[in-house]
Design an enzyme around this catalytic site. Structure first.
Site: not given
Ligand code: GUN
Length: 290
Positions: A52, A96, A119
């Site tokens: 990311k 995350q 998100d």
């Molecule tokens: N963990 C697994 N997928 C995601 C996601 O799309 N966003 C976040 N913040 N954590 C995750």
């Protein structure tokens, strides 16, 4: 002929367009900023966060990764988020998941200001999606919608069957496609006779994280199959929830793993971050005219 729906081509095209938008924003003295918080040492989470950050920087987004020890206290994390909510260099905040068990995930997600919730996990944004109002849409489901659109798959009136009911993928993808007039069914770990349901799908979306759960006898001929699974086998190979080699002979279109939905998830995070920066610009111009 089956169409293999790769996500990387569309992701590349969208990222070029976003890079252009970032250059336009620079002329207005604004650089989109993304903060990514990671707690603990989970290997997959660390990999995602690194990807990311690199993807954001590649298109000119300022990115800040905040790494914390597994033992981090909930109050400390909430205090960090409070700082980021006020930080004018940061337009998007992502925590995350999963978080260690001493931290209440809901409380943390609710502490992010909805205007920076790239998100789309804050209840305000969840509610907006449910009401079909503008708001931040979770990245993986949003990427799936963009992919279906890109490959010319109209969902209106189609029966979409979703396997998995997570807040991150299953539930929101159903809402996005319901908003586009699909007929949506949800299946999950308590569903009786999964195959009976998957066989009715015009479009089957699978997001449970169980390697090769869906075999060719479970889909109808000509179905569209979207595989959100991502399981690392001991051999180091990554596989999805669908037995690709079998199912591809029966489906009309299918996403591969890797190079399917994955690249679109990151792309939509970048998209939401640029959107957040644009919206902050509009808010500050509205303030200045008061
Ligand atoms: N963990 C697994 N997928 C995601 C996601 O799309 N966003 C976040 N913040 N954590 C995750």
């Amino acid at each position: 002929m089956t169409t293999v729906m790769y996500g990387d081509g569309l992701a590349h095209q969208m990222r070029s367009e976003l890079a252009e938008e970032v250059r336009e924003l620079a002329k207005k003295n604004i650089q989109p900023g993304l903060a990514v918080i990671i707690v603990g040492e989970d290997y997959a989470s660390k990999t995602y966060v690194r990807i990311k950050k690199n993807a954001a920087e590649k298109i000119g987004i300022y990115s800040r990764v905040l790494e914390f020890d597994e033992s981090l206290k909930e109050e400390e994390l909430l205090a960090q988020i409070e700082q980021l909510n006020k930080d004018e260099d940061i337009h998007g905040i992502l925590v995350q998941l999963p978080l260690p068990s001493q931290i209440d995930e809901r409380k943390v997600l609710e502490s992010i200001t909805p205007e920076k919730d790239v998100d789309g996990f804050h209840p305000i944004n969840v509610g907006r999606l449910s009401n079909n109002q503008p708001g931040f849409i979770p990245c993986t489901p949003y990427g799936i919608e963009k992919m279906l659109n890109h490959y010319g798959i109209d969902v209106a009136g189609k029966h979409v069957v979703i396997v998995g009911r997570s807040n991150i993928v299953g539930k929101p993808v159903g809402q996005i496609l319901l908003n586009k007039d699909a007929t949506v069914s949800y299946c999950h770990s308590k569903t009786k006779d999964l195959k009976k349901h998957t066989l009715q799908a015009d479009i089957l979306i699978v997001a449970v994280g169980r390697a090769n759960l869906i075999t060719q006898d479970m889909i109808q001929s000509g179905a569209v199959v979207v595989d959100v699974g991502n399981t690392y086998l001991e051999s180091g190979k990554v596989v999805g929830d669908v037995d690709f080699d079998e199912v591809k002979n029966k489906a009309s279109s299918i996403t591969p793993v890797p190079k399917g939905v994955g690249p679109m998830t990151i792309t939509m995070l970048l998209y939401n971050t640029v959107l957040a920066a644009n919206q902050s610009l509009n808010e500050s111009s509205m303030e200045s005219t008061d």
